[in-house]
Design a protein around this motif. Sequence first.
Motif, mmCIF file in Angstrom:
data_model
loop_
_atom_site.group_PDB
_atom_site.id
_atom_site.type_symbol
_atom_site.label_atom_id
_atom_site.label_comp_id
_atom_site.label_asym_id
_atom_site.label_seq_id
_atom_site.Cartn_x
_atom_site.Cartn_y
_atom_site.Cartn_z
ATOM 1 N N LEU A 96 47.198 42.913 39.201
ATOM 2 C CA LEU A 96 46.842 41.522 39.483
ATOM 3 C C LEU A 96 45.440 41.417 40.067
ATOM 4 N N VAL A 97 45.179 42.182 41.123
ATOM 5 C CA VAL A 97 43.887 42.103 41.803
ATOM 6 C C VAL A 97 42.771 42.637 40.902
ATOM 7 N N GLY A 98 43.043 43.718 40.178
ATOM 8 C CA GLY A 98 42.022 44.288 39.300
ATOM 9 C C GLY A 98 41.575 43.301 38.234
ATOM 10 N N MET A 99 42.531 42.682 37.555
ATOM 11 C CA MET A 99 42.184 41.694 36.533
ATOM 12 C C MET A 99 41.513 40.474 37.152
ATOM 13 N N ALA A 100 41.937 40.100 38.351
ATOM 14 C CA ALA A 100 41.332 38.945 39.024
ATOM 15 C C ALA A 100 39.877 39.211 39.379
ATOM 16 N N VAL A 101 39.574 40.432 39.796
ATOM 17 C CA VAL A 101 38.186 40.784 40.136
ATOM 18 C C VAL A 101 37.298 40.673 38.905
ATOM 19 N N ILE A 102 37.798 41.116 37.752
ATOM 20 C CA ILE A 102 37.023 40.990 36.516
ATOM 21 C C ILE A 102 36.769 39.516 36.201
ATOM 22 N N GLY A 103 37.807 38.688 36.334
ATOM 23 C CA GLY A 103 37.645 37.259 36.099
ATOM 24 C C GLY A 103 36.695 36.614 37.091
ATOM 25 N N LEU A 104 36.715 37.097 38.329
ATOM 26 C CA LEU A 104 35.826 36.548 39.354
ATOM 27 C C LEU A 104 34.364 36.857 39.028
ATOM 28 N N PHE A 105 34.098 38.086 38.600
ATOM 29 C CA PHE A 105 32.745 38.443 38.189
ATOM 30 C C PHE A 105 32.304 37.608 36.983
ATOM 31 N N ASP A 106 33.233 37.384 36.060
ATOM 32 C CA ASP A 106 32.927 36.593 34.870
ATOM 33 C C ASP A 106 32.512 35.174 35.263
ATOM 34 N N ASP A 107 33.284 34.538 36.144
ATOM 35 C CA ASP A 107 32.963 33.181 36.599
ATOM 36 C C ASP A 107 31.700 33.157 37.441
ATOM 37 N N TYR A 108 31.507 34.200 38.245
ATOM 38 C CA TYR A 108 30.318 34.252 39.104
ATOM 39 C C TYR A 108 29.042 34.285 38.267
ATOM 40 N N ILE A 109 29.060 35.075 37.190
ATOM 41 C CA ILE A 109 27.891 35.148 36.310
ATOM 42 C C ILE A 109 27.628 33.793 35.658
ATOM 43 N N LYS A 110 28.701 33.111 35.251
ATOM 44 C CA LYS A 110 28.538 31.794 34.632
ATOM 45 C C LYS A 110 27.880 30.805 35.584
ATOM 46 N N THR A 111 28.331 30.805 36.838
ATOM 47 C CA THR A 111 27.808 29.825 37.794
ATOM 48 C C THR A 111 26.387 30.164 38.245
ATOM 49 N N THR A 112 26.095 31.441 38.427
ATOM 50 C CA THR A 112 24.755 31.811 38.897
ATOM 51 C C THR A 112 23.706 31.649 37.797
ATOM 52 N N ARG A 113 24.100 31.920 36.541
ATOM 53 C CA ARG A 113 23.158 31.783 35.426
ATOM 54 C C ARG A 113 23.246 30.413 34.761
ATOM 55 N N LYS A 114 24.204 29.590 35.241
ATOM 56 C CA LYS A 114 24.373 28.216 34.747
ATOM 57 C C LYS A 114 24.496 28.169 33.229
ATOM 58 N N ARG A 115 25.483 28.912 32.739
ATOM 59 C CA ARG A 115 25.770 28.932 31.306
ATOM 60 C C ARG A 115 27.260 29.174 31.111
ATOM 61 N N SER A 116 27.733 28.977 29.878
ATOM 62 C CA SER A 116 29.162 29.130 29.597
ATOM 63 C C SER A 116 29.554 30.568 29.309
ATOM 64 N N LEU A 117 28.580 31.478 29.197
ATOM 65 C CA LEU A 117 28.861 32.886 28.909
ATOM 66 C C LEU A 117 28.798 33.699 30.198
ATOM 67 N N GLY A 118 29.842 34.510 30.427
ATOM 68 C CA GLY A 118 29.883 35.356 31.611
ATOM 69 C C GLY A 118 29.669 36.810 31.250
ATOM 70 N N LEU A 119 30.630 37.635 31.587
ATOM 71 C CA LEU A 119 30.547 39.046 31.246
ATOM 72 C C LEU A 119 30.527 39.242 29.736
ATOM 73 N N SER A 120 29.833 40.269 29.288
ATOM 74 C CA SER A 120 29.845 40.589 27.859
ATOM 75 C C SER A 120 31.229 41.111 27.472
#
Length: 208
Positions: A96-120
């Motif tokens: 649960l936590v491992g998958m959540a951390v990946i999702g958190l990084f994905d959303d963080y990249i989207k918000t910081t770069r202000k785009r709809s694409l997160g992790l590759s």
Amino acid sequence: MIALLVAAASGMALSLLTMPLAIRYLRDRDIGQFIQEEIAGHAHKQGTPTMGGAVFVVATVLAYFLAHIRLWSSSTGFTLGLEPLRAGGLLAMLGLVGMAVIGLFDDYIKTTRKRSLGLSKKAKFGGQLAIAVLFAIGAQSVGVSTQLAIARPLGFDLGVFFVVLVLVMLTGAANGANFTDGMDGLAGGSAALMFGAFTIITFWQFRN
């Protein structure tokens, strides 16, 4: 059974109490979804607070540990203690936590770069594969059965392919919820169905 009810009740209470605070925090800092330009029908969801799933995950982990706190026993009466943490539960928390951390990084990249694409795709799948491998190694080290099972073990040991099964299960659940979340803008409905199903499975395994 009591521990299961305590975990469910405390997890729901923590989510209900903290989610409004999290939404207010995210809105105040303009942390929201970025919608793909080609999906015109979803333009109204631009700016919907994101990363709120962290509240669910934190509430679930806290509820898991709260359910192991023992305040009373028939032999000693009222006493403060901690029930032993089982390997299966800790592995579930890892997934649960491992998958959540990946999702958190994905959303963080989207918000910081202000785009709809997160992790590759490679980075996201690589992270999910790493969690699956850790889960499988941990399961095998504590003696969890690697046999193919539906309602009960079928007598067919998966061996090294157990990692593949874990990967399919974890990525299927995580990405299934992610796709649904992307369509309706809220993961609460799909998460409730998954958590409800796993609650029933947990109760069935405990009784049988």
